[in-house]
Design a protein around this motif. Sequence first.
Motif, mmCIF file in Angstrom:
data_model
loop_
_atom_site.group_PDB
_atom_site.id
_atom_site.type_symbol
_atom_site.label_atom_id
_atom_site.label_comp_id
_atom_site.label_asym_id
_atom_site.label_seq_id
_atom_site.Cartn_x
_atom_site.Cartn_y
_atom_site.Cartn_z
ATOM 1 N N ASN A 188 5.582 11.622 3.032
ATOM 2 C CA ASN A 188 5.522 13.056 3.302
ATOM 3 C C ASN A 188 5.120 13.332 4.754
ATOM 4 O OD1 ASN A 188 5.745 15.757 2.487
ATOM 5 N ND2 ASN A 188 3.524 15.922 2.301
ATOM 6 N N THR A 189 5.933 12.858 5.677
ATOM 7 C CA THR A 189 5.646 12.990 7.103
ATOM 8 C C THR A 189 6.960 12.954 7.869
ATOM 9 O OG1 THR A 189 4.654 11.857 9.006
ATOM 10 C CG2 THR A 189 5.256 10.483 7.146
ATOM 11 N N PRO A 190 7.039 13.608 9.019
ATOM 12 C CA PRO A 190 8.263 13.536 9.833
ATOM 13 C C PRO A 190 8.418 12.201 10.553
ATOM 14 C CG PRO A 190 6.610 14.855 10.946
ATOM 15 C CD PRO A 190 6.066 14.564 9.577
ATOM 16 N N LEU A 191 7.439 11.339 10.460
ATOM 17 C CA LEU A 191 7.491 10.045 11.125
ATOM 18 C C LEU A 191 8.187 9.015 10.247
ATOM 19 C CD1 LEU A 191 3.755 10.080 12.242
ATOM 20 C CD2 LEU A 191 5.738 10.690 13.649
ATOM 21 N N GLN A 192 8.922 8.113 10.875
ATOM 22 C CA GLN A 192 9.531 7.034 10.112
ATOM 23 C C GLN A 192 8.520 5.899 9.973
ATOM 24 O OE1 GLN A 192 13.215 3.990 10.594
ATOM 25 N NE2 GLN A 192 13.745 6.141 10.811
ATOM 26 N N VAL A 193 8.352 5.434 8.746
ATOM 27 C CA VAL A 193 7.304 4.464 8.423
ATOM 28 C C VAL A 193 7.943 3.215 7.808
ATOM 29 C CG1 VAL A 193 5.233 4.041 7.052
ATOM 30 C CG2 VAL A 193 5.624 6.304 8.026
ATOM 31 N N GLU A 194 7.585 2.067 8.348
ATOM 32 C CA GLU A 194 8.057 0.781 7.811
ATOM 33 C C GLU A 194 6.867 0.066 7.188
ATOM 34 O OE1 GLU A 194 10.842 -1.725 10.192
ATOM 35 O OE2 GLU A 194 9.165 -3.144 10.115
ATOM 36 N N VAL A 195 6.967 -0.253 5.902
ATOM 37 C CA VAL A 195 5.834 -0.781 5.147
ATOM 38 C C VAL A 195 6.030 -2.260 4.834
ATOM 39 C CG1 VAL A 195 4.530 -0.602 2.991
ATOM 40 C CG2 VAL A 195 5.319 1.468 4.142
ATOM 41 N N GLU A 196 4.978 -3.051 5.081
ATOM 42 C CA GLU A 196 4.929 -4.437 4.634
ATOM 43 C C GLU A 196 3.769 -4.584 3.652
ATOM 44 O OE1 GLU A 196 5.024 -7.615 7.479
ATOM 45 O OE2 GLU A 196 6.360 -6.513 8.828
ATOM 46 N N LEU A 197 3.940 -5.468 2.674
ATOM 47 C CA LEU A 197 2.948 -5.661 1.619
ATOM 48 C C LEU A 197 2.273 -7.018 1.761
ATOM 49 C CD1 LEU A 197 5.148 -4.296 -1.318
ATOM 50 C CD2 LEU A 197 3.255 -3.095 -0.188
ATOM 51 N N LEU A 198 0.952 -7.020 1.544
ATOM 52 C CA LEU A 198 0.138 -8.213 1.728
ATOM 53 C C LEU A 198 -0.694 -8.451 0.475
ATOM 54 C CD1 LEU A 198 -0.923 -10.290 3.952
ATOM 55 C CD2 LEU A 198 -2.724 -8.605 4.404
ATOM 56 N N PHE A 199 -0.852 -9.720 0.095
ATOM 57 C CA PHE A 199 -1.787 -10.050 -0.982
ATOM 58 C C PHE A 199 -2.617 -11.255 -0.570
ATOM 59 C CE2 PHE A 199 1.365 -13.179 -1.849
ATOM 60 C CZ PHE A 199 0.840 -14.126 -2.722
ATOM 61 N N THR A 200 -3.740 -11.450 -1.251
ATOM 62 C CA THR A 200 -4.641 -12.547 -0.893
ATOM 63 C C THR A 200 -4.152 -13.857 -1.502
ATOM 64 O OG1 THR A 200 -6.028 -11.998 -2.797
ATOM 65 C CG2 THR A 200 -6.647 -11.045 -0.674
ATOM 66 N N SER A 201 -4.135 -14.899 -0.700
ATOM 67 C CA SER A 201 -3.706 -16.208 -1.206
ATOM 68 C C SER A 201 -4.833 -16.915 -1.948
ATOM 69 C CB SER A 201 -3.226 -17.081 -0.038
ATOM 70 O OG SER A 201 -4.253 -17.229 0.922
ATOM 71 N N SER A 202 -6.084 -16.443 -1.774
ATOM 72 C CA SER A 202 -7.226 -17.090 -2.442
ATOM 73 C C SER A 202 -7.456 -16.567 -3.858
ATOM 74 C CB SER A 202 -8.496 -16.897 -1.607
ATOM 75 O OG SER A 202 -8.657 -15.551 -1.223
ATOM 76 N N HIS A 203 -6.635 -15.626 -4.288
ATOM 77 C CA HIS A 203 -6.716 -15.123 -5.664
ATOM 78 C C HIS A 203 -5.301 -14.886 -6.167
ATOM 79 C CE1 HIS A 203 -8.051 -12.902 -9.190
ATOM 80 N NE2 HIS A 203 -7.169 -11.966 -8.879
ATOM 81 N N VAL A 204 -4.958 -15.493 -7.305
ATOM 82 C CA VAL A 204 -3.617 -15.345 -7.868
ATOM 83 C C VAL A 204 -3.604 -14.143 -8.816
ATOM 84 C CG1 VAL A 204 -1.790 -16.420 -9.226
ATOM 85 C CG2 VAL A 204 -3.204 -17.820 -7.702
#
Length: 302
Positions: free
Chosen positions: A60-76
């Motif tokens: 909900n913004t006039p800006l273009q947003v590129e999203v990357e997703l991260l998860f912790t490798s120390s917890h499955v």
Amino acid sequence: MPVNIPDLLPAKSLLEEENVFVMGESRAVAQDIRPLKILVLNLMPLKIKTETHLLRVLSNTPLQVEVELLFTSSHVPKNTPQEHLISFYKTFEEIKDKHYDGFIITGAPVELLEFEKVTYWEELCRIMDWSKTNVTSTLHLCWGAQAGLYYHYGIPKYEMSAKLFGVFEHFVNDPEEPLLRGFDDTFWAPHSRYTDVRRTDIEKVDDLILLSDSVKAGPYIALSKDRSQVFVTGHPEYDKLTLGEEYHRDKARGLQTKLPENYYKNDDPSQKSIVRWRSHAHLLYSNWLNYYVYQSTPYDWG
């Protein structure tokens, strides 16, 4: 403008059904534009739902947003298919040499554990330290806010006598602050947690500004004076059904869970929930992206 996400991410089709403007990566690469790069460390157990919640408010913004997703490798993670993590998520080792305009650290259902007892605490500390030099502004949510306040400023959390669960009224302390631009004097926001932080502890830290709090829910929005760290103790990104799903899930498990406050019409769980926080949520994320990310980040990290 759209939020740019992978073509096959489940949230894409869900948001398109709501007429939310999202753009698949295959189309985005054809556009000659510098989008804001936003990294999301998703610590919530139901990751696919959390992705949808966050992408909805980021769009909900006039800006273009590129999203990357991260998860912790120390917890499955146990509640998200491995193929989803492999397809759409990265580990810290994969992104540690990159720079991002904005970074979101979500909540996690671990607030009753001491911070140091959380299985991924050491990794999270490395990530929060990295964010100080590789991110323009970091937004911490719920337990993520408590973790950030503890890591950056030594502010403790306290176990409450009962779970804070529902939608609560909040007050604006500094209407001139850009993050709160356009806010009403009072507004509503969802919370679901067993621990809190105290206003007196925040006020002892010279580098912190308390922008909003609540009689029932306590401190809500705080930020560092350089605006690089923003702490939101609730869940403004929650959708209409989230608190209700949590309530019925806990009831089905036989837990002694109370009704979420100020959520159902007439406090009757057989009736529809009342969304009181949607406009605040969209405004909060739009202001964060505009004033603390877009207007502060370098065009080229170099």
